[in-house]
Design a protein around this motif. Sequence first.
Motif, mmCIF file in Angstrom:
data_model
loop_
_atom_site.group_PDB
_atom_site.id
_atom_site.type_symbol
_atom_site.label_atom_id
_atom_site.label_comp_id
_atom_site.label_asym_id
_atom_site.label_seq_id
_atom_site.Cartn_x
_atom_site.Cartn_y
_atom_site.Cartn_z
ATOM 1 N N PHE A 1 34.489 33.161 32.667
ATOM 2 C CA PHE A 1 35.894 32.928 32.344
ATOM 3 C C PHE A 1 36.801 33.298 33.510
ATOM 4 O O PHE A 1 36.441 34.055 34.408
ATOM 5 C CB PHE A 1 36.294 33.696 31.083
ATOM 6 C CG PHE A 1 36.077 35.190 31.152
ATOM 7 C CD1 PHE A 1 37.009 36.019 31.756
ATOM 8 C CD2 PHE A 1 34.942 35.773 30.596
ATOM 9 C CE1 PHE A 1 36.813 37.395 31.824
ATOM 10 C CE2 PHE A 1 34.736 37.144 30.643
ATOM 11 C CZ PHE A 1 35.681 37.953 31.264
ATOM 12 N N GLY A 2 38.001 32.741 33.481
ATOM 13 C CA GLY A 2 39.025 33.035 34.475
ATOM 14 C C GLY A 2 40.382 32.773 33.866
ATOM 15 O O GLY A 2 40.564 32.899 32.660
ATOM 16 N N GLY A 3 41.346 32.388 34.687
ATOM 17 C CA GLY A 3 42.678 32.087 34.193
ATOM 18 C C GLY A 3 43.618 33.275 34.269
ATOM 19 O O GLY A 3 43.262 34.355 34.735
ATOM 20 N N GLY A 4 44.815 33.064 33.761
ATOM 21 C CA GLY A 4 45.848 34.082 33.854
ATOM 22 C C GLY A 4 45.857 35.080 32.727
ATOM 23 O O GLY A 4 46.724 35.963 32.706
ATOM 24 N N CYS A 5 44.915 34.971 31.765
ATOM 25 C CA CYS A 5 44.953 35.869 30.607
ATOM 26 C C CYS A 5 43.738 36.777 30.497
ATOM 27 O O CYS A 5 43.850 37.988 30.671
ATOM 28 C CB CYS A 5 45.104 35.046 29.324
ATOM 29 S SG CYS A 5 46.717 34.266 29.149
#
Length: 440
Positions: free
Chosen positions: A263-267
Amino acid sequence: MRCTVFGTGYLGATHAACMAELGHDVVGVDVDPGKVAKLADGVVPFYEPGLEEVLQRNLAAGRLRFTTDYSDAAAHADVHFLGVGTPQKKGEYGADLKYVHAVVDTLAPMLERPAMIVGKSTVPVGTAAALGVRARERAKVDVEVAWNPEFLREGFAVQDTLRPDRLVLGLDHGRERSAWVQEHIREIYADLIAAEIPFLLTDLATAELVKVSANAFLATKISFINAVSEVCEATGADVTMLADALGYDARIGRRFLNAGLGFGGGCLPKDIRAFMARSGELGADHAVAFLREVDNINMRRRTKVVDMAARACGGSLLGANVAVLGAAFKPESDDVRDSPALNVAGMIQLHGAVVTVYDPKAVENSRRVFPTLNYATSVSEACDRADVVLVLTEWNEFTALTPTDLDPVVRSRSIIDGRNCLDSTAWRAAGWVYAGLGTP
């Protein structure tokens, strides 16, 4: 009702447009004039399916406008949603609350009648209560703070706002006007409540913890299956078939049991780290110690794929041509914050490879983060004379690829499926060397 939304990034712009879609008179506020100008012209400054249509429809209807003027916003409404970012502090795990504090510090002195600030942002537990004190110290009128966490999935944000699976409202039950806050929020969400969306009323701390706990659970589930995939690789088992079998258990479920790059992203990454940091401050770091390994497993997947690429190129990436399909952290998004795909591309380049990246929506954002990478405008351009092809974001355009699509352009028929989203049998039958994560 009249309401304002402070912050017009991914969360704030979506919330503002969707509140207008529910029939409310909404003002979106941001300190960035360029962002405000774009939104006022009906242009969403990021990619989110369906949002631009909602934005333009409500601008045209006169229910939505955007401004940089806090005094205008303060006079407009009694309900002020807080949707600014809470990024990870540089060099630390904790959340940076400077944008949250800036809104409260600027807005509170301008309020001329009793008002409420309703948090949407993901914040460390205890923030809402502290903000209530902070706001009342600066305001000339009564100010209430409540927390109404968002549960948006990028790519489904409009749907998740207009038809969420639950609404959570945290109130300061010690305040006399908490019933007044609840009445206004119920009115704002009247259509959703009438549609039998569950409405959960909690205290402030519980509301703050709901979002970060949900993200921590999802991150744990993803890292669990990725840890199992490492065992599968050591034994010759197939993690995809194993996940299918686990998914039939109603207690577990199949969603978020997809082994791959992680997973990654801004959250998720910054939220679980902030959760660990806040738990430590509260003396409960032992309770979430497992999240350190969740984070470690997730980051380890990235170096695993780099190692796989090196093996595919004969043991060294020096001078190799590597095609990377995908830069966004997930499909249906142009978000490259903490993107596993872009991180892998950067690491491969550092090992001496010539890396060419293609993504349907995220090329411009990627170029700002990694300007030294090569960027293509199509799959075939990215894969031209490639020694190995890496599929790192599962866009439909990539999952639909067949060997015949790439045979004419690559130099070596070698593909690494970082999301286990391709038909391995078909690629191998066509003479390609296929490698997945946790699959034989």
